[in-house]
Enzyme design. Structure first.
Site, PDB file in Angstrom:
ATOM      1  N   GLY A  22      13.470  20.623   3.190  1.00 53.54           N
ATOM      2  CA  GLY A  22      12.377  21.392   3.798  1.00 53.54           C
ATOM      3  C   GLY A  22      12.841  22.839   3.905  1.00 53.54           C
ATOM      4  N   GLY A  43      12.026  25.382   5.800  1.00 50.54           N
ATOM      5  CA  GLY A  43      12.341  25.905   7.139  1.00 50.54           C
ATOM      6  C   GLY A  43      13.715  25.444   7.574  1.00 50.54           C
ATOM      7  CG  ASN A  95      10.458  31.835  -6.786  1.00 45.42           C
ATOM      8  OD1 ASN A  95       9.290  32.090  -7.086  1.00 45.42           O
ATOM      9  ND2 ASN A  95      10.897  30.600  -6.669  1.00 45.42           N
ATOM     10  N   GLY A 153      16.658  34.731  -9.541  1.00 45.74           N
ATOM     11  CA  GLY A 153      17.721  33.798  -9.888  1.00 45.74           C
ATOM     12  C   GLY A 153      19.033  34.505 -10.179  1.00 45.74           C
ATOM     13  CB  ALA A 154      21.422  34.082 -12.989  1.00 45.04           C
ATOM     14  N   GLY A 193      19.579  38.230  -9.602  1.00 43.62           N
ATOM     15  CA  GLY A 193      19.625  38.858  -8.280  1.00 43.62           C
ATOM     16  C   GLY A 193      18.253  39.096  -7.698  1.00 43.62           C
ATOM     17  N   GLY A 197      17.208  29.788  -3.176  1.00 45.46           N
ATOM     18  CA  GLY A 197      16.234  30.661  -2.517  1.00 45.46           C
ATOM     19  C   GLY A 197      16.331  30.542  -1.002  1.00 45.46           C
ATOM     20  CG  ASP A 198      15.133  27.048   0.975  1.00 46.08           C
ATOM     21  OD1 ASP A 198      14.172  27.845   0.952  1.00 46.08           O
ATOM     22  OD2 ASP A 198      15.015  25.831   0.760  1.00 46.08           O
ATOM     23  CB  SER A 207      23.832  27.860  -2.067  1.00 49.52           C
ATOM     24  OG  SER A 207      22.905  28.454  -2.956  1.00 49.52           O
TER      25      SER A 207
HETATM   26  P1  ATP Z   1      15.262  27.539  -5.640  1.00 49.22           P
HETATM   27  O1  ATP Z   1      16.039  27.069  -6.823  1.00 49.22           O
HETATM   28  O2  ATP Z   1      15.852  27.156  -4.347  1.00 49.22           O
HETATM   29  O3  ATP Z   1      13.776  27.272  -5.723  1.00 49.22           O
HETATM   30  P2  ATP Z   1      14.381  30.239  -5.843  1.00 49.22           P
HETATM   31  O4  ATP Z   1      13.715  30.133  -7.178  1.00 49.22           O
HETATM   32  O5  ATP Z   1      13.520  30.343  -4.649  1.00 49.22           O
HETATM   33  O6  ATP Z   1      15.461  29.126  -5.672  1.00 49.22           O
HETATM   34  P3  ATP Z   1      16.086  32.209  -7.030  1.00 49.22           P
HETATM   35  O7  ATP Z   1      15.376  33.464  -7.369  1.00 49.22           O
HETATM   36  O8  ATP Z   1      16.371  31.252  -8.136  1.00 49.22           O
HETATM   37  O9  ATP Z   1      15.318  31.531  -5.823  1.00 49.22           O
HETATM   38  O10 ATP Z   1      17.494  32.533  -6.339  1.00 49.22           O
HETATM   39  C1  ATP Z   1      17.618  33.173  -5.089  1.00 49.22           C
HETATM   40  C2  ATP Z   1      18.911  33.922  -5.078  1.00 49.22           C
HETATM   41  O11 ATP Z   1      19.988  33.003  -5.302  1.00 49.22           O
HETATM   42  C3  ATP Z   1      19.048  34.975  -6.165  1.00 49.22           C
HETATM   43  O12 ATP Z   1      18.492  36.205  -5.756  1.00 49.22           O
HETATM   44  C4  ATP Z   1      20.552  35.031  -6.340  1.00 49.22           C
HETATM   45  O13 ATP Z   1      21.134  35.836  -5.331  1.00 49.22           O
HETATM   46  C5  ATP Z   1      20.988  33.588  -6.098  1.00 49.22           C
HETATM   47  N1  ATP Z   1      21.107  32.832  -7.350  1.00 49.22           N
HETATM   48  C6  ATP Z   1      20.229  31.968  -7.874  1.00 49.22           C
HETATM   49  N2  ATP Z   1      20.672  31.468  -9.060  1.00 49.22           N
HETATM   50  C7  ATP Z   1      21.868  32.030  -9.272  1.00 49.22           C
HETATM   51  C8  ATP Z   1      22.851  31.936 -10.311  1.00 49.22           C
HETATM   52  N3  ATP Z   1      22.672  31.148 -11.375  1.00 49.22           N
HETATM   53  N4  ATP Z   1      23.977  32.683 -10.195  1.00 49.22           N
HETATM   54  C9  ATP Z   1      24.185  33.475  -9.134  1.00 49.22           C
HETATM   55  N5  ATP Z   1      23.300  33.604  -8.105  1.00 49.22           N
HETATM   56  C10 ATP Z   1      22.166  32.906  -8.179  1.00 49.22           C
END
Ligand code: ATP
Length: 308
Positions: free
Chosen positions: A40, A42, A185, A223-224, A226, A254-255, A287
Site C-alpha cells: 500500500g 501510504g 512518475n 526511474g533510473a 532520476g 517511487g514510495d 530500495s
Molecule cells: P515503482 O516501481 O515503485 O512504481 P515509480 O515508477 O513510482 O516506482 P520511479 O520513477 O521508477 O518511480 O522511481 C522513483 C525514484 O527511484 C527515481 O527517481 C530514482 O531516484 C529511483 N530509481 C528508480 N529506479 C532506479 C534505478 N534503476 N536505479 C537507480 N535509481 C532508481
C-alpha cells in the site's frame, strides 16, 4: 512545529504469485512461488520515513480481519504512531493480487476494501496530530474525500506532498491547488497531461501543463534517470540524476523516494529542494537493490551517515 511526518493513505496486503507466464482467459495455471507482503503506497511511504528515523503518524483504515490486525502489529514494530489506524468491521483489508512472470511482466488487481472507508471524519479526529506535523503525505489509494479533508485542514501548517499514484486521468483540481508539492512518475504524468512518450527532453511540456492545472511545485520521477522538479518561482525544470546502481527489483522505488523526500523536508528544513531530491534519489536507489516492496525499503543503518 515538530518534525513529525503525517501520512494519510492506504494499506494493502500484497498476494504475489510467480508463474512462467500469465494465464490465458479461463485457464488455471500452476505457479512456482507465492509470497505475501505488506504494501500500500501510504504504508510504504510512512515506513520508509520511519526507517530513516522520522517520527511518523499514519492515518489509515484496515479491516478488523486477521490480516488487518497483523498489519497493525507490523506498523507498531516499525515505530509508526498508530493511534489513528482504524480497524473497520464488516469489510476486508485492502488487497493487491499480483501475478509476476519469469520475464518480469506483471498484472495487478487491487481491491481497496477498508481503504475506501477512510472518511473525512477519521481525518478530523487526527486533526491535532496532522496540523502539528511538518510534512503531510497523501496518495490516491485512500478515499478522495479523506484526502481532500487532510489537505484542507493542513493548509498553511507545513509542506504537503501529494503523490499522484496510482495513475488517474483527471485529478480533482483542489488536490492540485492544495498540494505544496505534486509528485508523479512519468506514466502518471503522461496520463494527467495527455502527453505521450514523456521523456526528459519534453518534460517541460508536462511541467507547464501541470502548472496550468494549478500545481505549485511539481516533481516527476523518471526511474533510473532520476527526477525533475520545477516551482512557480522557477518554472524551468531542474534535473537531478539518479544514483547509478545495478537494480534487482524497482518495485516500491517511487514510495521510497516519496518517504525519503518527506524525511529530508521535515528533518533538514534548510536544504534546497534540489538537495532533498538528490538525497531522496540515493535512498530510492538503495530500495532497488533488494526484491520486494516493504522488504526492500532501507533502514537508516544501511545509509551512509553523511546523508543525514
Ligand atoms: P515503482 O516501481 O515503485 O512504481 P515509480 O515508477 O513510482 O516506482 P520511479 O520513477 O521508477 O518511480 O522511481 C522513483 C525514484 O527511484 C527515481 O527517481 C530514482 O531516484 C529511483 N530509481 C528508480 N529506479 C532506479 C534505478 N534503476 N536505479 C537507480 N535509481 C532508481
Amino acid at each position: 512545529m515538530s518534525n513529525t511526518i503525517a501520512v494519510v493513505g492506504s494499506c494493502m496486503i500484497d498476494f504475489i504469485t510467480y508463474s512462467s507466464r500469465l494465464p490465458k482467459i479461463g485457464e488455471t495455471l500452476i505457479g512456482n512461488k507465492y509470497e505475501q507482503g505488506f504494501g500500500g503506497k501510504g504504508a510504504n511511504q510512512c515506513v520508509t520515513a520511519a526507517r530513516l528515523g522520522a517520527s511518523t503518524v499514519f492515518v489509515t483504515s484496515l479491516g478488523s480481519d486477521s490480516l488487518g490486525k497483523e498489519y497493525l502489529e507490523k506498523l507498531k514494530t516499525e515505530n509508526v504512531d498508530v493511534t489513528h489506524v482504524k480497524l473497520q468491521n464488516n469489510i476486508h483489508s485492502g488487497i493487491a493480487q499480483i501475478i509476476v512472470t519469469e520475464t518480469g511482466e506483471n498484472v495487478i488487481v487491487i481491491v481497496p476494501g477498508a481503504n475506501a472507508l477512510l472518511s473525512p471524519k477519521d481525518v478530523v479526529e487526527a486533526k491535532e496530530k496532522i496540523q502539528a506535523a511538518s510534512v503531510l503525505v497523501c496518495q490516491f489509494e485512500a478515499s478522495l474525500e479523506a484526502t481532500l479533508e487532510a489537505l484542507k485542514l493542513y493548509k498553511g501548517h507545513g509542506i504537503s506532498i501529494v503523490n499522484g499514484a496510482p495513475a488517474v486521468k483527471s485529478v480533482h483540481p483542489d488536490i492540485l491547488k492544495l498540494a505544496d508539492i505534486f509528485c508523479v512518475n512519468e506514466t502518471e504524468a503522461e496520463l494527467i497531461t495527455g502527453i505521450d512518450h514523456l521523456m526528459l527532453k519534453n518534460a517541460q511540456d508536462a511541467v507547464d501543463k501541470l502548472f496550468s492545472l494549478g500545481c505549485n511545485t511539481v516533481i516527476i520521477t523518471f526511474g533510473a534517470q532520476g527526477a525533475i522538479h520545477a516551482s512557480q518561482s522557477q518554472k524551468k525544470f531542474v534535473h537531478t540524476p539518479a544514483e547509478v546502481v545495478k537494480a534487482v527489483d524497482t518495485t516500491g522505488a517511487g514510495d521510497a523516494f516519496i518517504g525519503a523526500l518527506a524525511y529530508f523536508l521535515a528533518y533538514h528544513k534548510d536544504l534546497p529542494l534540489e538537495e532533498s531530491i538528490k538525497r531522496a534519489n540515493k535512498i530510492a536507489a538503495q530500495s532497488v537493490l533488494k526484491s520486494g516492496t516493504q522488504t526492500s525499503l532501507p533502514y537508516r543503518k544501511d545509509i551512509p551517515a553523511t546523508l543525514f
